[in-house]
Design an enzyme around this catalytic site. Structure first.
Site, PDB file in Angstrom:
ATOM      1  N   LYS A  52       0.845  -1.198   0.000  1.00 18.48           N
ATOM      2  CA  LYS A  52       0.000   0.000   0.000  1.00 18.48           C
ATOM      3  C   LYS A  52       0.880   1.248   0.000  1.00 18.48           C
ATOM      4  O   LYS A  52       0.639   2.198  -0.736  1.00 18.48           O
ATOM      5  CB  LYS A  52      -0.938  -0.007   1.225  1.00 18.48           C
ATOM      6  CG  LYS A  52      -2.087  -0.996   1.070  1.00 18.48           C
ATOM      7  CD  LYS A  52      -2.868  -1.245   2.354  1.00 18.48           C
ATOM      8  CE  LYS A  52      -3.942  -2.303   2.102  1.00 18.48           C
ATOM      9  NZ  LYS A  52      -4.663  -2.732   3.310  1.00 18.48           N
ATOM     10  N   GLN A  96      -4.794  -1.246   9.379  1.00 19.28           N
ATOM     11  CA  GLN A  96      -4.800  -2.613   8.833  1.00 19.28           C
ATOM     12  C   GLN A  96      -5.444  -3.582   9.829  1.00 19.28           C
ATOM     13  O   GLN A  96      -5.125  -3.573  11.015  1.00 19.28           O
ATOM     14  CB  GLN A  96      -3.350  -3.035   8.515  1.00 19.28           C
ATOM     15  CG  GLN A  96      -3.205  -4.355   7.792  1.00 19.28           C
ATOM     16  CD  GLN A  96      -3.767  -4.343   6.381  1.00 19.28           C
ATOM     17  OE1 GLN A  96      -3.816  -3.324   5.715  1.00 19.28           O
ATOM     18  NE2 GLN A  96      -4.201  -5.493   5.907  1.00 19.28           N
ATOM     19  N   ASP A 119     -11.239   3.008   3.796  1.00 23.45           N
ATOM     20  CA  ASP A 119     -11.713   1.616   3.801  1.00 23.45           C
ATOM     21  C   ASP A 119     -13.226   1.536   3.597  1.00 23.45           C
ATOM     22  O   ASP A 119     -13.756   0.481   3.251  1.00 23.45           O
ATOM     23  CB  ASP A 119     -11.413   0.978   5.172  1.00 23.45           C
ATOM     24  CG  ASP A 119     -10.185   0.090   5.150  1.00 23.45           C
ATOM     25  OD1 ASP A 119      -9.917  -0.521   4.102  1.00 23.45           O
ATOM     26  OD2 ASP A 119      -9.509   0.009   6.188  1.00 23.45           O
TER      27      ASP A 119
END
Ligand code: GUN
Length: 281
Positions: A52, A96, A119
């Site tokens: 990422k 995460q 997200d």
């Protein structure tokens, strides 16, 4: 049978985003910024976070990964999120998952400013998506949806079967398919006859984490099959779909690896650019 190339599609999307970041830089004299937080040493998470960070840099965004030890206090994490919420240079924040057990995932997700929630996990974004309003869309289902649209522009009236009802994928995927005017069946571990349900589908989204669950005789001829599974087995990484069997009946199918996986990070970058653009208004 069309093998849907997620790697290439993700690369195309990143190229588009790179151009967009460059034009945003000319227009606003600043670039979108993504901060990814990793707590602990989960090997898969470490790889995801590294990728990422790398891809965000590659398309010209500001990118930062904050890595913390597994025993990080929840309070410290929440304070850091608060700080990032207030930081104008940060357009998107991603924590995460999974998090260590002593940290309350819900508290963490809700601490992120929903305008920076790349997200799409914040209840405000979940609610907006299900109400059909503008929202951040979770990266994996967004990636699935972009791959589907490559095969079939108009999904209206199609019967889609989603296998799995997670907040990360199954539920938001269902919302996206409804937005496209699909008739959607959501199935899960307690579904009585999964094979029967799948056989009715024009579109199957397999996201349960059971290696090669969807067999050739579960799929209607000409169906489109999207495989979200990433399962470690003795023969290596396999999806939730028995690829060889299903490729004989499906019209189009995503491979594992090289299907949905690469799209997820590209969609994260897309969400970050979207958050940046909205913040400029
Ligand atoms: N872990 C596995 N997939 C995801 C994801 O899409 N977002 C976050 N934050 N963590 C994950």
């Amino acid at each position: 049978m069309l093998k849907i190339d997620g790697k290439e599609t993700a690369m195309e999307l990143r190229t588009e985003l790179k151009k967009e970041v460059s034009s945003l830089k000319s227009k606003y004299n600043k670039v979108p910024g993504l901060t990814v937080i990793l707590v602990g040493e989960d090997p898969a998470s470490k790889i995801y976070v590294k990728n990422k960070e790398k891809f965000a840099k590659e398309i010209g965004m500001n990118s930062e990964a904050l890595r913390y030890p597994v025993d990080l206090e929840e309070k410290v994490l929440l304070n850091k999120i608060d700080e990032l919420n207030k930081d104008d240079k940060v357009s998107g924040i991603l924590v995460q998952l999974p998090l260590p057990k002593h940290i309350d995932k819900r508290k963490v997700i809700e601490a992120i400013d929903h305008k920076k929630d790349v997200d799409g996990f914040h209840p405000m974004n979940v609610g907006n998506l299900s109400s059909g309003y503008d929202s951040s869309i979770p990266c994996t289902p967004l990636g699935c949806s972009l791959l589907l649209k490559k095969v079939e522009k108009n999904l209206s009236g199609k019967h889609a079967v989603v296998i799995g009802r997670s907040n990360l994928n199954g539920k938001p995927m269902t919302q996206l398919l409804l937005k496209e005017n699909c008739t959607v069946t959501i199935t899960h571990s307690k579904t009585k006859d999964l094979k029967e349900e799948c056989l009715r589908a024009d579109i199957i989204i397999a996201a349960v984490g059971i290696p090669e669950l969807v067999k050739g005789d579960w799929v209607k001829k000409g169906a489109i099959v999207i495989d979200v599974g990433i399962n470690k087995t003795e023969k290596g990484i396999v999806g939730d779909v028995a690829f060889d069997e299903v490729s004989k009946v499906a019209k189009a199918l995503t491979p594992v690896p090289g299907g949905v996986g690469p799209m997820t990070i590209a969609c994260l970058l897309k969400n970050t650019v979207e958050c940046f653009k909205k913040a400029q208004k």
